[in-house]
Design a protein around this motif. Structure first.
Motif, mmCIF file in Angstrom:
data_model
loop_
_atom_site.group_PDB
_atom_site.id
_atom_site.type_symbol
_atom_site.label_atom_id
_atom_site.label_comp_id
_atom_site.label_asym_id
_atom_site.label_seq_id
_atom_site.Cartn_x
_atom_site.Cartn_y
_atom_site.Cartn_z
ATOM 1 N N GLN A 1 -6.426 10.099 2.469
ATOM 2 C CA GLN A 1 -5.296 10.002 1.667
ATOM 3 C C GLN A 1 -5.808 9.242 0.441
ATOM 4 O OE1 GLN A 1 -3.526 8.277 5.271
ATOM 5 N NE2 GLN A 1 -1.408 9.216 4.347
ATOM 6 N N SER B 1 -9.018 7.114 8.241
ATOM 7 C CA SER B 1 -9.630 6.375 9.606
ATOM 8 C C SER B 1 -10.784 5.299 9.381
ATOM 9 C CB SER B 1 -9.460 7.506 10.745
ATOM 10 O OG SER B 1 -10.680 8.400 10.547
ATOM 11 N N GLU C 1 0.868 -1.183 0.007
ATOM 12 C CA GLU C 1 0.067 0.183 -0.063
ATOM 13 C C GLU C 1 0.982 1.143 0.229
ATOM 14 O OE1 GLU C 1 -3.642 -1.566 2.724
ATOM 15 O OE2 GLU C 1 -1.811 -0.819 3.624
ATOM 16 N N LEU C 2 0.528 2.173 -0.741
ATOM 17 C CA LEU C 2 1.475 3.164 -1.044
ATOM 18 C C LEU C 2 0.751 4.682 -1.248
ATOM 19 C CD1 LEU C 2 4.360 3.036 -3.304
ATOM 20 C CD2 LEU C 2 2.971 4.832 -3.406
ATOM 21 N N ASP C 3 1.159 5.677 -0.341
ATOM 22 C CA ASP C 3 0.485 7.066 -0.127
ATOM 23 C C ASP C 3 1.101 7.555 -1.637
ATOM 24 O OD1 ASP C 3 -0.799 9.197 0.495
ATOM 25 O OD2 ASP C 3 0.715 9.694 2.165
ATOM 26 N N TYR D 1 -8.029 6.362 1.634
ATOM 27 C CA TYR D 1 -7.332 5.544 2.680
ATOM 28 C C TYR D 1 -7.517 6.654 3.966
ATOM 29 C CZ TYR D 1 -3.795 2.408 4.513
ATOM 30 O OH TYR D 1 -3.178 1.364 5.105
ATOM 31 N N PHE E 1 -4.238 6.403 -2.287
ATOM 32 C CA PHE E 1 -3.454 5.328 -2.259
ATOM 33 C C PHE E 1 -3.255 4.590 -3.348
ATOM 34 C CE2 PHE E 1 -1.583 3.938 1.891
ATOM 35 C CZ PHE E 1 -1.435 5.202 2.633
ATOM 36 N N LEU F 1 -15.679 3.043 18.769
ATOM 37 C CA LEU F 1 -14.180 3.524 18.770
ATOM 38 C C LEU F 1 -13.500 3.746 17.428
ATOM 39 C CD1 LEU F 1 -13.117 0.968 21.741
ATOM 40 C CD2 LEU F 1 -14.213 3.516 21.815
ATOM 41 N N VAL F 2 -12.452 4.546 17.430
ATOM 42 C CA VAL F 2 -11.908 4.613 15.935
ATOM 43 C C VAL F 2 -10.811 4.029 16.172
ATOM 44 C CG1 VAL F 2 -10.732 6.436 14.605
ATOM 45 C CG2 VAL F 2 -12.828 7.049 15.793
ATOM 46 N N SER F 3 -10.449 3.088 15.122
ATOM 47 C CA SER F 3 -9.135 2.441 14.974
ATOM 48 C C SER F 3 -8.061 3.326 14.971
ATOM 49 C CB SER F 3 -9.216 1.216 14.028
ATOM 50 O OG SER F 3 -7.774 0.777 13.782
ATOM 51 N N SER F 4 -6.909 2.769 15.469
ATOM 52 C CA SER F 4 -5.616 3.719 15.280
ATOM 53 C C SER F 4 -4.980 3.522 14.142
ATOM 54 C CB SER F 4 -4.717 3.657 16.687
ATOM 55 O OG SER F 4 -4.380 2.488 16.858
ATOM 56 N N GLN F 5 -5.278 2.320 13.433
ATOM 57 C CA GLN F 5 -4.721 1.954 12.196
ATOM 58 C C GLN F 5 -5.501 2.557 10.909
ATOM 59 O OE1 GLN F 5 -2.830 -1.682 12.255
ATOM 60 N NE2 GLN F 5 -3.410 -1.985 9.968
ATOM 61 N N THR F 6 -5.223 3.275 10.198
ATOM 62 C CA THR F 6 -5.817 3.733 8.998
ATOM 63 C C THR F 6 -5.777 2.587 7.983
ATOM 64 O OG1 THR F 6 -3.594 4.643 8.547
ATOM 65 C CG2 THR F 6 -5.325 6.117 9.582
#
Lengths: 643, 468
Positions: free
Chosen positions: A414, A429, A403-405, A427, A416, A448-453
């Motif tokens: 974002q 949250s 995966e690339l920004d 991409y 990706f 809850l929001v995941s800390s991983q996008t």
């Protein structure tokens, strides 16, 4: 020029944040300072009237051309051309506008952009119809191309006298200069063979040099192409069915090359600006001292061209004496060694590295239909339709990267490249979910929001279509174009933000509480009891719901991704052709035309026109809406005189 | 010209040949390879100035704002979605990418270049660069846990996927980097081709003051291991402080700002650009008021009612309360980075841990008095009577940490101290999307995606190594 999207001096940020009870038209205080409802966002009237942007473009272009025919078969020509423009741009931010760098101190930006392109093409042509059944043409050529671009920028901040716009009036002056030059040259050749007036073959080859490769590296590459077309109705002769006028199939294979962008073979030092986007940050000169940092972009001496390998198959059929003309194309384009600023781990000291990285496939259909059901002396009806579908898929990225920004667009979303997904996937949250996909809810009733996008959707439409109807009656003509889009997502950041403010229609239903569907997260304790995994029953008030679940004050970005369809009346025009048959004048006719553009839109999109772009024309990612300006509707009336 | 060419084919052919000859010439291509916009090298003074400014951006930027919100000295308000998100613990692996980059590009990569290209001939420069590199990597490991150390900021050498090292190893590395820095800075001036001057905003090249700062940092990272090695960490910290030889705050390392567009104190700039997003937390303000803390008028700005008040950390809609005051948020106001006050609190804590309560009490009292003097310009007998008159019998870890919590307002140290000692006792924001106050930042997205050597942690409640 009013500014688009997320911009403190734009139109929409200030406008949509202002309650309808506030009269924005009263935008000036006595001393000429702006009166605005919002802190840090300009009153739209004020920015439209007091922050002018001007652009003065001077353009000169032309070429000299000379040709010499040695004989009927051989000829040579040379064309030397130039295209030059200067664009003098001036952006003013009045004292008390929030659009300037610092905020309400006044600013003048003066940009002079100069672009010069010089090209020379030498051709040697061979053209020989050998006999009725064999035709041969060939060309050998050379091309050089010089591209120069200069940007001189002057900035004056903190204006002393309000409403006086000269750099001399600024307390803090800054100047910079940017140059980008690129030289390319190529030898090329083309051979065309025609056989029996039905089979046409074309072969080309191009060897191209570019100044954007490193000095000792290979700086030239070869790109071939071949095309074959067969008019299959030709050999039938008289035996051809009457309803079929013409039929052709074609196939082509082509390799095209894209040289690297200039100045990316080395790593440079530059003057950094350290900002997190909340303030203007810190930069140099700092306390009268200059500073320099290694660039965040790693140069790469081993660059190759990006290659696009295309296969295309097409059919063209004409039926019923030209009543129906149908053209169908299927294509497959594979991009390899894609040149891009590949993001790298920031802990390396770089944030990106310019590389040949990855592969991508674009394939799709294009259908074009021209239908003329009625044609007579008085009246004609023509229907032109086109339909296209493009599917892109990222096949490969840099070693070890899935995966690339692609481009930093906006903090919360974002764009990706993800292997197996279309280019430019969203991409951002996302909500925390359990293995069954249920939302995980905290003790306060909020998901809850995941800390991983992660991956949120794809902005590419399923298909696009256009349908133009044209009616000609005597001297009148009426034509209109309907435009369709099916599918593809847009990030509707405006909607998320307006939910937070309670402005969207959804937020009308606010005199009640809400319960978000989901289960309590692991380790959730309510009143001393561990309720982990149980269905959520905690009520939250409407305000919290619309701000932190549906809105962007805590809500995951995935909320604001919408699948979009539309039908729009792109243009409609009515014209009258007035022939003048008079010996008195040389005038032959006068045409009157009335046109309306962007007249009607029907869409499921919860916002203004979804056909907008936050990142602008220069960007290769899209689908972002954050307080973007709506598209404009225009009416034109034209008169043309024919001599 | 045009006419001529058409008239004479020979001229055309000649012109073509000339152009082609030109193209054939390598210079047509080679002249445009190198950028005219940026140089391929930087001078030593430019590099140091840059490393210091990047340090200021790190310690007076988003990391500081977030840390303050986590430990409830500052409240994020609903005036800004971004501040409200932090208040509600909505922190993703994308939130702090920028801060990560400023540390590794701005500070570390440039420090490596300075040290390698110029360090041998200019040991004082190298020493300063090493202290600043240690300072920033220390902040990074405190907040992200395992980070690259030996391979950090070495992309120019082709290391694009730096190996993450365990925090224990990173902190050991910081200690030896600081030892190297002290050795470099102890070299005589004549060993240097150049010494720092105005490019060293912090100390203008004063090597002796840099050495003191290095020792305080050594004490900071020795004391950081209080949970892992209570006795050893205390002994080391006290030893380093002894070597620092501090007498007062005159050798404090400060972040320097100027009243100009892009050199502003960032607490000031933030309120300018993002007015109302951050306010002092209510409990923090109320405690200071209850204790008649003389630092109030300097620490806090007046609220809308002309008094001092805070926004409750769990009620972000309360507005009109106090922002940071003149001690922290003026256009060109300098900010503490590594100070005497901190050193005294470390001494108090370490002494207490090693069983020397008398020294602990004295150091604690000195720290509080020094803070009052530094902030207000005078001593305050009433406050000092109440809070800086501890004895061997009365001093406790909680008292030390509570006073340090107030005195080191705006400094990143507060977040580490709270995680390490649990003082002051805080409850998590009930509106938060995490079940507790986050104990770290998640590994940045870019490391997760592009660094196969990254140790990825996404759980905000997973404590870093020294916090276990």
């Amino acid at each position: 020029m009013a500014q688009n999207g997320s911009n403190l001096a734009g139109i929409m940020l200030g406008l949509l944040r202002t309650p309808i009870t506030y009269d924005l038209r009263d935008y000036l205080y006595d001393q000429g300072y702006q009166q605005s409802y919002c802190f840090i966002y300009d009153n739209p009237y004020y920015t439209a009237k007091e922050n002018p942007f001007t652009s003065l473009v001077n353009r000169v272009y032309g070429n000299v051309f000379a040709q010499y025919k040695f004989n009927d078969t051989w000829s040579t020509s040379y064309r030397l051309g130039v295209d030059n423009y200067t664009d003098e741009r001036r952006q003013i931010f009045a004292v008390s506008s929030w659009g300037d760098d610092i905020g309400t101190v006044g600013q003048i930006n003066e940009n002079v952009l100069t672009s010069t392109q010089i090209y020379g093409d030498w051709l040697l042509n061979f053209n020989k119809p050998i006999n009725d059944n064999l035709e041969l043409r060939a060309t050998l050529g050379h091309n050089f191309f010089v591209k120069k671009f200069d940007d001189s920028f002057l900035r004056g901040r903190q204006l002393t006298v309000p409403n006086f716009y000269n750099l001399a009036n600024a307390t803090d002056l800054y100047a910079s200069h940017f140059t980008e030059n690129q030289n390319t040259a190529a030898w090329f050749g083309e051979v065309n063979v025609g056989l029996y007036q039905q089979l046409f073959l074309t072969f080309t080859g191009r060897n191209e040099w570019s100044s954007t490769y490193e000095i000792d590296a290979t700086n030239n590459f070869f790109y071939p192409s071949a095309q074959a077309a067969w008019v299959f109705t030709q050999p039938w002769g008289e035996g051809k069915p009457e309803w079929l006028d013409f039929g052709k199939v074609r196939y082509s294979y082509a390799v095209a090359g894209i040289p690297p962008a200039p100045y990316n073979t080395r790593t440079y030092f530059n003057t950094p600006t350290y900002t997190d986007g909340f303030t203007n940050g810190l930069t140099f000169p700092y306390g009268g001292q200059n500073g320099s940092s290694i660039s965040e972009i790693r140069g790469n001496p081993d660059l190759k061209p990006e290659r696009v390998i295309g296969n295309e198959f097409g059919v063209n059929l004409v039926f019923l004496k030209g009543m129906i003309d149908l053209d169908v194309t299927y294509y497959q384009q594979k991009s390899v060694d894609i040149l891009l600023f590949r993001p790298v781990a920031g802990s390396s000291g770089f944030t990106s590295s310019y590389e040949n990285s990855g592969e991508m496939m674009n394939k799709g259909w294009e259908v074009f239909l021209n239908f003329k059901p009625i044609r007579n002396e008085q009246f004609a009806w023509t229907l032109t339709a086109n339909w296209s579908r493009n599917q892109s898929e990222v096949l490969k990225l840099a070693e070890g990267v899935d995966e690339l920004d692609l481009e930093a667009a906006f903090a919360s979303i974002q764009s990706f490249a993800i292997i197996g997904q279309p280019y430019g996937a969203f991409y951002g949250s996302q909500w925390s979910r359990n293995d069954e996909g249920q939302l995980l809810i905290g003790a306060n009733g909020l998901p809850l929001v995941s800390s991983q996008t992660g991956y949120l959707g794809n902005p590419q439409p399923d298909w696009l279509a256009g349908l133009r109807n044209t009616f000609d009656y005597k001297n009148w003509q009426l034509t209109f174009l309907l435009d369709f889009r099916k599918g593809g997502s847009i990030w509707n950041g405006t909607w998320a933000r307006l939910n937070q403010y309670g402005i969207t229609s959804e937020t009308d239903d606010r005199e009640r509480t809400y319960i978000v569907e989901g289960v309590y997260a692991p380790n959730t304790i309510i009143g001393g009891v561990d309720v982990s995994g149980q269905p959520n029953v905690t009520e939250i008030d409407a305000r919290t719901y619309f701000r932190s679940v549906k809105g962007d004050a805590g809500g995951a970005t995935e909320n604001a991704i919408e699948e979009v369809n539309w039908v729009r009346l792109r243009d409609l025009s009515l014209s009258y052709h007035w022939p003048i048959k008079s010996a008195m004048t040389k005038l032959q006719y006068i045409d009157f035309r009335f046109t309306g553009r962007n007249l009607w839109l029907s869409t499921n999109y919860r916002g203004v026109d979804p056909e907008t772009s936050l990142t602008g024309a220069g960007s290769n990612v899209g689908g972002f809406d954050y307080f973007n300006n709506p598209g404009t509707r225009s009416y034109l009336f034209g008169v043309s005189f024919g001599l | 010209m045009k006419k001529n060419l058409i008239m004479r084919p020979a001229a055309l052919v000649l012109a073509s040949a000339l152009v082609l000859a030109n193209v054939g010439c390598d210079d047509f291509l080679k002249d445009e390879v190198v950028s005219p916009n940026d140089p391929e090298s930087a001078t030593i003074d430019q590099l140091l100035a840059n490393i210091e400014v990047a340090t200021f951006a790190t310690f007076n930027g988003q990391l500081a704002r977030q840390s303050e919100i986590m430990i409830q000295r500052i409240a994020g308000t609903s005036a800004g979605s971004q501040s409200l998100e932090i208040a509600n613990y909505v922190i993703t692996d994308q939130t702090n990418s920028n801060e990560w980059e400023v540390i590794f590009n701005g500070v570390v990569a440039n420090a490596n270049i300075l040290i390698e290209r110029y360090g041998a001939e200019n040991p004082h420069y190298a020493g300063v660069a090493k202290v600043l590199k240690a300072l920033s990597l220390g902040a990074a490991t405190d907040i992200w846990g395992d980070i690259p150390f030996a391979e950090a900021g070495r992309g120019l050498d082709g290391i694009l996927e730096p190996v993450f090292e365990p925090q224990q190893q990173v902190i050991a590395g910081i200690q030896s980097l600081l030892d190297e820095a002290i050795a470099d800075l102890s070299r005589p001036a004549e060993d240097n081709k150049f010494t720092p001057g105005t490019d060293d905003y912090i100390f203008q090249g004063d090597a002796a003051r840099w050495i003191k700062t290095a020792y305080i940092l050594k004490a900071r990272y020795a004391n950081r291991l209080s949970q892992r090695d209570p006795a050893g960490s205390a002994a080391s910290a006290l030893g380093f402080l002894q070597q620092a030889g501090l007498t007062d705050g005159s050798d404090d390392a400060l972040m320097i700002f100027f009243n100009a567009g892009n050199s502003l104190n960032q607490w000031f700039a933030y309120e300018n650009d993002r007015g109302g997003y951050l306010r002092a937390n209510e409990a923090f303000v109320d405690d200071m008021i209850a204790n008649a803390d003389p630092r109030i008028p300097m620490f806090l700005a007046l609220d809308d009612n002309g008094g001092y008040s805070g926004t409750p950390f769990d009620d972000p809609d309360v507005t009109g309360t106090s922002y940071l005051g003149s001690h922290f948020a003026t256009a060109d106001g300098s900010l503490p980075l590594v100070t005497f006050v901190e050193a005294k609190f470390i001494e108090a804590e370490a002494a207490l841990r090693s069983g020397d309560a008398g020294t602990a009490a004295t150091a604690h009292n000195d720290a509080v008095k020094a803070s009052i003097l530094e902030v207000t310009g005078a001593s305050d007998p009433a406050y000092e009577g109440a809070f800086a008159s501890e004895t061997a019998g009365t001093i406790t870890l909680e008292k030390i940490m509570q006073q340090k919590y107030v005195a080191l307002f705006t400094q990143l140290e507060g977040y580490s101290d709270w995680r390490r000692t649990g003082f002051p006792a805080l409850v998590p924001n009930p509106n938060g999307t995490s079940t507790g106050i986050p104990l770290r930042l998640p590994t940045p997205q870019q490391e997760r995606l592009y660094n196969s050597n990254a140790v990825v942690v996404t759980d905000l409640l997973a404590p870093v190594w020294w916090d276990q």
